[in-house]
Motif scaffolding. Structure first.
Motif, PDB file in Angstrom:
ATOM      1  N   LEU A  79      44.173  89.401  11.263  1.00 29.77           N
ATOM      2  CA  LEU A  79      42.992  88.675  10.798  1.00 29.77           C
ATOM      3  C   LEU A  79      42.682  87.608  11.846  1.00 29.77           C
ATOM      4  O   LEU A  79      43.515  86.722  12.109  1.00 29.77           O
ATOM      5  CB  LEU A  79      43.267  88.054   9.434  1.00 29.77           C
ATOM      6  N   GLU A 106      49.021  90.822   0.799  1.00 29.10           N
ATOM      7  CA  GLU A 106      47.899  89.898   0.641  1.00 29.10           C
ATOM      8  C   GLU A 106      48.223  88.511   1.183  1.00 29.10           C
ATOM      9  O   GLU A 106      47.503  87.556   0.894  1.00 29.10           O
ATOM     10  CB  GLU A 106      47.537  89.782  -0.845  1.00 29.10           C
ATOM     11  N   GLU A 219      38.196  84.114   5.060  1.00 24.00           N
ATOM     12  CA  GLU A 219      39.614  84.417   5.242  1.00 24.00           C
ATOM     13  C   GLU A 219      40.086  84.173   6.673  1.00 24.00           C
ATOM     14  O   GLU A 219      41.190  83.676   6.902  1.00 24.00           O
ATOM     15  CB  GLU A 219      39.900  85.861   4.828  1.00 24.00           C
ATOM     16  N   TRP A 220      39.263  84.518   7.672  1.00 18.40           N
ATOM     17  CA  TRP A 220      39.681  84.346   9.056  1.00 18.40           C
ATOM     18  C   TRP A 220      39.739  82.875   9.467  1.00 18.40           C
ATOM     19  O   TRP A 220      40.383  82.533  10.446  1.00 18.40           O
ATOM     20  CB  TRP A 220      38.756  85.123  10.003  1.00 18.40           C
ATOM     21  N   ALA A 223      43.658  81.933   7.636  1.00 13.61           N
ATOM     22  CA  ALA A 223      44.886  82.742   7.593  1.00 13.61           C
ATOM     23  C   ALA A 223      45.963  82.252   8.545  1.00 13.61           C
ATOM     24  O   ALA A 223      47.132  82.090   8.161  1.00 13.61           O
ATOM     25  CB  ALA A 223      44.556  84.206   7.885  1.00 13.61           C
ATOM     26  N   TYR A 247      44.572  87.376   0.596  1.00 18.19           N
ATOM     27  CA  TYR A 247      43.766  87.892   1.705  1.00 18.19           C
ATOM     28  C   TYR A 247      43.476  89.388   1.532  1.00 18.19           C
ATOM     29  O   TYR A 247      44.132  90.074   0.772  1.00 18.19           O
ATOM     30  CB  TYR A 247      44.475  87.612   3.034  1.00 18.19           C
ATOM     31  N   ASN A 248      42.473  89.828   2.268  1.00 15.01           N
ATOM     32  CA  ASN A 248      41.936  91.182   2.174  1.00 15.01           C
ATOM     33  C   ASN A 248      41.354  91.432   0.785  1.00 15.01           C
ATOM     34  O   ASN A 248      41.519  92.493   0.194  1.00 15.01           O
ATOM     35  CB  ASN A 248      42.987  92.247   2.499  1.00 15.01           C
ATOM     36  N   LYS A 249      40.651  90.426   0.282  1.00 17.15           N
ATOM     37  CA  LYS A 249      39.974  90.557  -0.995  1.00 17.15           C
ATOM     38  C   LYS A 249      38.682  91.366  -0.813  1.00 17.15           C
ATOM     39  O   LYS A 249      38.194  91.549   0.309  1.00 17.15           O
ATOM     40  CB  LYS A 249      39.629  89.169  -1.561  1.00 17.15           C
ATOM     41  N   LEU A 252      35.376  88.398   1.040  1.00 17.86           N
ATOM     42  CA  LEU A 252      36.196  87.748   2.066  1.00 17.86           C
ATOM     43  C   LEU A 252      36.082  86.226   2.059  1.00 17.86           C
ATOM     44  O   LEU A 252      36.756  85.559   2.842  1.00 17.86           O
ATOM     45  CB  LEU A 252      35.828  88.294   3.450  1.00 17.86           C
ATOM     46  N   ASN A 254      36.890  82.559   0.789  1.00 21.07           N
ATOM     47  CA  ASN A 254      38.015  81.920   0.109  1.00 21.07           C
ATOM     48  C   ASN A 254      37.545  81.117  -1.098  1.00 21.07           C
ATOM     49  O   ASN A 254      36.427  80.598  -1.105  1.00 21.07           O
ATOM     50  CB  ASN A 254      38.730  80.942   1.058  1.00 21.07           C
TER      51      ASN A 254
END
Length: 263
Positions: A79, A106, A219-220, A223, A247-249, A252, A254
């Protein structure tokens, strides 16, 4: 580890070549800024990771965002935010980073954050710890960062004050309320400002106690810093109920979150 660190530092060098010029700024559909530096850093990181880890998928802010149906089966992936803090990059205040994280299931289990203008590197790995390396681009063998880097968190000189870190670009009303609440619980509350994922790095270092984020992140954005904070003994949880950030929802973005340093 060496490959990931090299990718971050090489991307940082590409970013700095643009940083020193009068670069153009474009805007994405969500009105977030985009520069040539973002694109060049993405290209460098993608090439290095794909060459060394061809079986591990990459999800990058500047890459193709696959649908959840295509991502749902991933048990491990990179990520990446090739240039986190583009607004800080445009302001030329030095507070921008390259973020690379390895996600298993995750959860982030390994993170690298490199601040090219500061030449500072942060690395964190689950069950191994977190370190900070000054003048990182001048270090010959970064494969031994856990032996040679400064172990995080750094012991505090004065642990009596409560320090809250807030974004330079995203100070929300909820963040102000969080800080106001702390002032009723503690004698002295200091507010620290910083840009990009350096906020999470300051939590990992122990230079700040809380980082409340009541504003949008992806997310990026988090992470790599999340991995480093937890490797340093801290926590990153949802602000609403204290549950782990996943993560990897499918979406994306948060949830609002709270990062706390080791106590």
């Amino acid at each position: 580890m060496q490959t990931t660190i090299d990718a971050a530092i090489e991307a940082g060098k590409e970013i700095m070549t643009i940083y020193k010029t009068d670069f153009d700024v474009a805007y994405k559909e969500d009105e977030s800024p985009l520069t040539t530096a973002d694109k060049r850093a993405h290209t460098v990181i993608k090439a290095k990771l794909e060459r060394s880890f061809p079986d591990i998928s990459i999800l990058s802010e500047e890459g193709n965002h696959l649908s959840y149906d295509n991502r749902a089966s991933w048990d491990k992936f990179w990520l990446v935010d090739p240039l986190d803090g583009t607004k800080e990059f445009i302001k030329k205040n030095g507070e921008f980073t390259v973020n690379i994280a390895l996600i298993e299931g995750e959860s982030p289990v390994f993170g690298v954050i490199y601040a090219p203008a500061l030449d500072v590197l942060y690395v964190g790995e689950k069950n191994k710890g977190a370190v900070k390396i000054e003048k990182a681009s001048q270090v010959d063998n970064l494969n031994k960062v856990f032996e040679n880097g400064t172990k995080l968190p750094v012991p505090a000189q004065n642990d009596n004050n409560i320090r809250v870190i807030a974004s330079r670009s995203h100070m929300s009303e909820e963040t102000k309320q969080f800080i106001q609440k702390l002032t009723k619980e503690y004698d002295e509350v200091e507010t620290i400002s910083a840009g990009s994922s350096l906020k999470l790095c300051l939590i990992a270092e122990g230079k700040a106690d809380f980082y409340p984020r009541y504003a949008p992140t992806m997310e990026w954005d988090t992470a790599a810093g999340h991995a480093i904070v937890e490797a340093a003994g801290g926590k990153v949880t949802t602000a609403e109920d204290g549950k782990p950030i996943l993560y990897n929802k499918k979406e994306l973005k948060n949830p609002w979150f709270l990062a706390c340093r080791e106590k």
